[in-house]
Design a protein around this motif. Structure first.
Motif, PDB file in Angstrom:
ATOM      1  N   PHE A 170      38.594 -58.650  36.759  1.00  0.00           N
ATOM      2  CA  PHE A 170      39.258 -58.924  35.455  1.00  0.00           C
ATOM      3  C   PHE A 170      40.227 -57.867  36.579  1.00  0.00           C
ATOM      4  CE2 PHE A 170      35.681 -57.226  31.928  1.00  0.00           C
ATOM      5  CZ  PHE A 170      34.783 -57.950  32.088  1.00  0.00           C
ATOM      6  N   SER A 171      41.909 -58.465  36.313  1.00  0.00           N
ATOM      7  CA  SER A 171      42.397 -58.256  36.409  1.00  0.00           C
ATOM      8  C   SER A 171      43.611 -57.307  34.611  1.00  0.00           C
ATOM      9  CB  SER A 171      44.033 -59.836  36.618  1.00  0.00           C
ATOM     10  OG  SER A 171      42.634 -60.402  37.441  1.00  0.00           O
ATOM     11  N   LYS A 172      44.228 -56.906  35.252  1.00  0.00           N
ATOM     12  CA  LYS A 172      45.043 -55.460  33.941  1.00  0.00           C
ATOM     13  C   LYS A 172      45.671 -56.419  33.725  1.00  0.00           C
ATOM     14  CE  LYS A 172      44.429 -51.543  33.501  1.00  0.00           C
ATOM     15  NZ  LYS A 172      45.358 -49.915  33.805  1.00  0.00           N
ATOM     16  N   ASN A 184      43.651 -50.005  26.862  1.00  0.00           N
ATOM     17  CA  ASN A 184      43.654 -51.475  28.392  1.00  0.00           C
ATOM     18  C   ASN A 184      44.028 -53.400  27.578  1.00  0.00           C
ATOM     19  OD1 ASN A 184      44.244 -49.258  30.128  1.00  0.00           O
ATOM     20  ND2 ASN A 184      42.576 -49.296  30.996  1.00  0.00           N
ATOM     21  N   ILE A 185      44.264 -54.337  28.069  1.00  0.00           N
ATOM     22  CA  ILE A 185      44.124 -55.306  27.896  1.00  0.00           C
ATOM     23  C   ILE A 185      43.898 -55.473  29.617  1.00  0.00           C
ATOM     24  CG2 ILE A 185      45.298 -57.443  27.540  1.00  0.00           C
ATOM     25  CD1 ILE A 185      46.498 -56.146  25.141  1.00  0.00           C
ATOM     26  N   TYR A 186      42.505 -56.485  29.567  1.00  0.00           N
ATOM     27  CA  TYR A 186      42.679 -57.239  31.245  1.00  0.00           C
ATOM     28  C   TYR A 186      42.196 -58.701  30.950  1.00  0.00           C
ATOM     29  CZ  TYR A 186      41.222 -52.772  32.533  1.00  0.00           C
ATOM     30  OH  TYR A 186      41.092 -51.189  33.064  1.00  0.00           O
ATOM     31  N   ARG A 187      42.608 -59.494  31.648  1.00  0.00           N
ATOM     32  CA  ARG A 187      42.387 -60.917  32.104  1.00  0.00           C
ATOM     33  C   ARG A 187      41.340 -60.765  33.094  1.00  0.00           C
ATOM     34  NH1 ARG A 187      46.299 -62.867  34.016  1.00  0.00           N
ATOM     35  NH2 ARG A 187      45.115 -62.852  35.924  1.00  0.00           N
ATOM     36  N   VAL A 188      40.205 -62.235  31.982  1.00  0.00           N
ATOM     37  CA  VAL A 188      39.295 -62.377  33.114  1.00  0.00           C
ATOM     38  C   VAL A 188      39.540 -63.271  33.148  1.00  0.00           C
ATOM     39  CG1 VAL A 188      36.422 -62.547  32.917  1.00  0.00           C
ATOM     40  CG2 VAL A 188      37.643 -60.906  31.416  1.00  0.00           C
ATOM     41  N   ASP A 189      39.361 -63.467  35.038  1.00  0.00           N
ATOM     42  CA  ASP A 189      39.511 -65.277  35.800  1.00  0.00           C
ATOM     43  C   ASP A 189      38.601 -65.761  35.997  1.00  0.00           C
ATOM     44  OD1 ASP A 189      42.204 -64.260  35.610  1.00  0.00           O
ATOM     45  OD2 ASP A 189      41.860 -62.654  37.427  1.00  0.00           O
TER      46      ASP A 189
END
Length: 593
Positions: A190-192, A588-593
């Motif tokens: 998870f990248s914020k 918080n908004i996370y990008r799931v790689d």
């Protein structure tokens, strides 16, 4: 001039007159001599007063000094400090006491204190406490009495209690922050992307204008399961109910069937995405939670999937559905239930399950059979698509809302208003983001005239502990105070109910008041009253602006779309997670790689 009997030749010439010269001779220059202040109102004899300062210091503070002239003037420099003799090492060493008689004054007697009592008795008491002449004699090996704090530093009992409870509340808040966790684990992949403070979201506003009502795409319901609202329950809340009659709440099931269908599992919503009707797909449960985010006090999270190939955006529930928190906006009640053990009666887990059961049973308890009525339309002039695929008694309405694709911000003192960006080309077509939403209503209400049935939302509140506003005896007489209290304690919950009703064109909200038969048991409940409210009226009482919710939702869409374009990396889909932070008031908004 010669006729005069005397001569004036001895007088000075006008060029060199008699008197002090224009330039002061060097021999007459005075150096390092301070200026002594003097007022015209002072007597000449007081210009050199060497005793009043010492007398003023030795006099006790009291009423006698009210009209005494202050020897230290409020103008110029201080005469006492300017003309005081400087102590040097030579003067101190050469000083000798002329009177060598032993002094009877002890060192403690010479000690001064700023704490003065009234009268001689208090002075004697102070002298005793400070070891003066009136103090009782003690042994040399006796431990000295502890020095007491000044009166100004000693807290009153009220201040001590307030300080104690402030400390306890802060400890509870810290403990609750440690206990709060995301419903899903934030993993290493998870990248914020960003975080947004909730207080900044309250300043946003987006008015959809003519598109604010939305467009109804379809209404789906199962004719064999649809129910009508039983209007006899409205008599419980009428003023004629003098006997405070209550009705025991019937328990239909202790295990509640899961009726919620996720966005990506709803075939109707997915069809709107395939045929290009909608660009963003979402359910009212998810949308209302996002719109009411500034009022939330408990963590929740949703999954967002960006389909880059078809340019679609899906908002979906994560593995665990968001939990309903009772009294979420009342800090004291929330901390008490949240920090309690999960197995206790009034813990937040058991209160949430009790609340869910009451709402499920009440929505079935206040129903009446349709008696084979042919329900064809619901307001406003919408045909009902009867489908056997619907497994519940709910009425589902699919609506389309258009949000301007390009907006600009206009700063104001109170809020930041988002408006449609103006184009130089007046004939240019305005681009919108089409949002497809599935809303739901609990029951139908038979109209007084016509063939259009009204939709109704049924919600319940539960009194699980005694309070000053006892619902069983004061619900009818103190209805306004009880409603205001519940709006304050459950502001987030009411906001979601109201927004859901406005989005789904629900005509009325039936608010049921339920109480435990015994506050020591959560098994049996009674229905005390049912009140009818228009969603717009409750929105005004809550100070709820639907434009603020649309602005929050539009901001999240813009952030996700921008990040998806930047990090697509030849992928067809990019997954994100939107989460309310468990310990801080922010999203918080996370990008799931």
């Amino acid at each position: 001039m010669s006729d005069l009997p005397f001569s004036l030749n001895f007088l000075s010439s006008p060029e060199n007159p008699w008197g002090p010269p224009k330039a002061v001779p060097a021999s007459l220059n005075f150096h390092s001599i301070p200026y002594a202040p003097f007022s015209k109102s002072d007597k000449l004899g007081k210009a050199s007063d060497w005793f009043s300062a010492e007398q003023f210091q030795n006099q006790p503070q009291g009423k006698g000094q009210k009209n005494v002239r202050d020897p230290f003037h409020a103008y110029g420099a201080s005469a006492a400090s300017k003309f005081a003799a400087e102590e040097t090492s030579d003067n101190v060493n050469s000083f000798e006491v002329v009177d060598n008689k032993p002094s009877t004054t002890t060192a403690n007697q010479q000690q001064k204190t700023v704490l003065r009592g009234r009268g001689n008795n208090n002075n004697n008491n102070n002298n005793k406490r400070q070891g003066g002449a009136n103090a009782p004699q003690r042994n040399a090996f006796q431990r000295p009495a502890p020095v007491k704090k000044p009166v100004s530093a000693v807290q009153t009992p009220q201040q001590q209690r307030a300080s104690y409870w402030n400390t306890q509340n802060q400890l509870q808040i810290d403990e609750a922050a440690k206990k709060k966790k995301y419903s899903i684990e934030v993993k290493s992949n998870f990248s914020k992307v960003t975080d947004i403070e909730l207080n900044k979201l309250t300043k946003l506003n987006l008015d959809l204008g003519a598109n604010g009502k939305g467009e109804t795409l379809a209404v789906k319901a199962n004719p064999s399961l649809m129910k009508l609202y039983n209007k006899t329950f409205d008599k419980l809340s009428s003023s004629s109910n003098l006997n405070k009659k209550t009705i025991p709440l019937k328990v239909f099931s202790k295990e509640f069937p899961k009726t919620y269908v996720d966005t990506m599992n709803d075939e109707t919503l997915m069809n709107y995405a395939k045929d290009g009707t909608a660009d963003v797909l979402i359910t009212d449960e998810i949308l209302t939670t996002i719109m009411a985010a500034p009022k939330s006090n408990f963590p929740w999270n949703f999954k967002i999937v960006k389909d880059l190939k078809n340019n679609k955006l899906y908002f979906s529930n994560s593995e665990l559905e968001p939990q309903t928190i009772v009294d979420e906006n009342d800090k004291d009640l929330f901390l008490t239930s949240f920090l309690a053990d999960d197995n206790t009666l009034n813990s937040h887990v058991r209160l949430a399950n009790e609340f869910k059961g009451i709402n499920y049973n009440l929505s079935r308890f206040v129903t009446a059979s349709t008696n084979g009525a042919n329900i064809q339309k619901i307001t406003p002039d919408t045909a009902v698509n009867k489908s056997s695929d619907v497994k519940t008694s709910k009425i589902y309405k699919y609506k389309l809302y258009k949000i301007p694709q390009v907006t600009v911000g206009e700063d104001n003192k109170k809020h930041r208003k988002l408006t449609l960006a103006k184009s130089d080309d007046e004939e240019a077509e305005i681009k919108y983001i089409n949002v497809g939403i599935r809303t739901e209503a609990d029951l139908l209400q038979k109209p007084n005239s016509g063939d259009e049935y009204e939709t109704v939302a049924v919600h319940a509140l539960n009194q699980y502990k005694p309070s000053q506003l006892d619902w069983k005896s004061k619900l009818i007489s103190n209805r306004g105070a009880i409603i205001s209290t519940e709006l304050r304690k459950n502001n987030n919950l009411f906001s979601k109910w109201i927004v859901s009703s406005i989005l789904g064109d629900i005509n009325s909200i039936k608010l049921g008041f339920v109480a435990r038969d015994s506050f020591n048991s959560a098994e049996k409940h009674s229905v005390l009253g049912m009140f009818n409210y228009k969603p717009e009226d409750l929105a005004r009482q809550c100070n709820l602006q639907i434009g603020n919710g649309w602005a929050i939702f539009k901001s999240i869409i813009d952030i996700v779309n921008h990040e998806a374009e930047v990090s697509k990396d030849s992928k067809d889909t990019v997954e994100f997670m939107l989460a309310r932070d468990p310990s801080q008031p922010k999203l918080n908004i996370y990008r799931v790689d």
